[in-house]
Design an enzyme around this catalytic site. Sequence first.
Site, PDB file in Angstrom:
ATOM      1  N   ASP A   1       1.972  -0.733   0.013  1.00  0.00           N
ATOM      2  CA  ASP A   1      -0.309   0.136  -0.236  1.00  0.00           C
ATOM      3  C   ASP A   1       1.065   1.348   0.139  1.00  0.00           C
ATOM      4  O   ASP A   1       1.262   2.247   0.978  1.00  0.00           O
ATOM      5  CB  ASP A   1      -0.982   0.562   1.375  1.00  0.00           C
ATOM      6  CG  ASP A   1      -1.642   1.165   0.992  1.00  0.00           C
ATOM      7  OD1 ASP A   1      -1.996   1.814   0.715  1.00  0.00           O
ATOM      8  OD2 ASP A   1      -2.713   1.208   1.999  1.00  0.00           O
TER       9      ASP A   1
ATOM     10  N   HIS B   1       1.317   8.393   3.042  1.00  0.00           N
ATOM     11  CA  HIS B   1       1.788   7.542   4.032  1.00  0.00           C
ATOM     12  C   HIS B   1       3.484   7.612   4.252  1.00  0.00           C
ATOM     13  O   HIS B   1       4.121   8.129   4.851  1.00  0.00           O
ATOM     14  CB  HIS B   1       1.358   6.021   4.048  1.00  0.00           C
ATOM     15  CG  HIS B   1       0.414   6.047   4.420  1.00  0.00           C
ATOM     16  ND1 HIS B   1      -0.402   5.711   4.865  1.00  0.00           N
ATOM     17  CD2 HIS B   1      -0.772   5.125   2.721  1.00  0.00           C
ATOM     18  CE1 HIS B   1      -2.212   5.605   4.577  1.00  0.00           C
ATOM     19  NE2 HIS B   1      -2.058   5.383   3.255  1.00  0.00           N
TER      20      HIS B   1
END
Length: 269
Positions: free
Chosen positions: A179, A184
């Site tokens: 991911d 992030h």
Amino acid sequence: MSTLPTPGAPAGDWLGLTVGERTVAWTDRDPILFALAAGARPDDLDLVFEDRLRVLPGFALTLAQWAPDVLGSAGAWEVGTALHGAQSLTVLEPLPASGELTMSARVTGVWDKGAAAVYDLAVESDHFVATWSLFAPGRGGFGGERGPGRPAAPDGEPAWTASTATADNAALLYRLLGDRHHIHVDPAAAAGIGQPRPILHGLATLAAATLVAARETGAHPADLTQLEGRFASPVFPGEPLVVRGWADGALEVATERGPAITAGRTVFG
């Protein structure tokens, strides 16, 4: 893959469709990386040392990450707009330290929340069944059922409460498992969703809480058989967490800013 609706078709048209099948391989480096991202300690040798490695069941969710990506890219929602609302995992048998696994994914539910739609996407294999609930703004109003409401809060006081730290680099480790969304790692991308800095993956937070639950209940974290959680708010890498658990396996996670995971559950076999 089933014949999928055209991009932009009403959300209800996706219900019951098979999204696809995929075979994924991994080596022992991958579950070790997952354990480190979740907060495994240096003395957790059977989580981080290949000679005696037991795979944390939550690692399965990294193997199945392709499925929500495929559903979004196929046009169920505008890519980049859906939010990960909730997750469940049922373990059928332990994953080996390395190997190859074939999975299939299908849309098992589509709920009309008015301003948004919620897609339930199940990924099935011989080792696990995992279901993503994905909140897609702007895709509601198609005349479907509203679906289940929010789960009730756990009864009574928690059986235990524990604090844990998240590592500053937890999101950097976890994103290497598949991911790689920019929110992030990239401050500019995080600012684009209204966050002051990059956020930790919800599944990484849930994995960290699972380690805490195992320690507090005397279970081995690799013996997890059932995992659930709803993502209430983001967690920032390095932020401390407070994890509360009940005797029936109910689980909640909070930061100093409020709830992060609600309606959680960990069951160890």
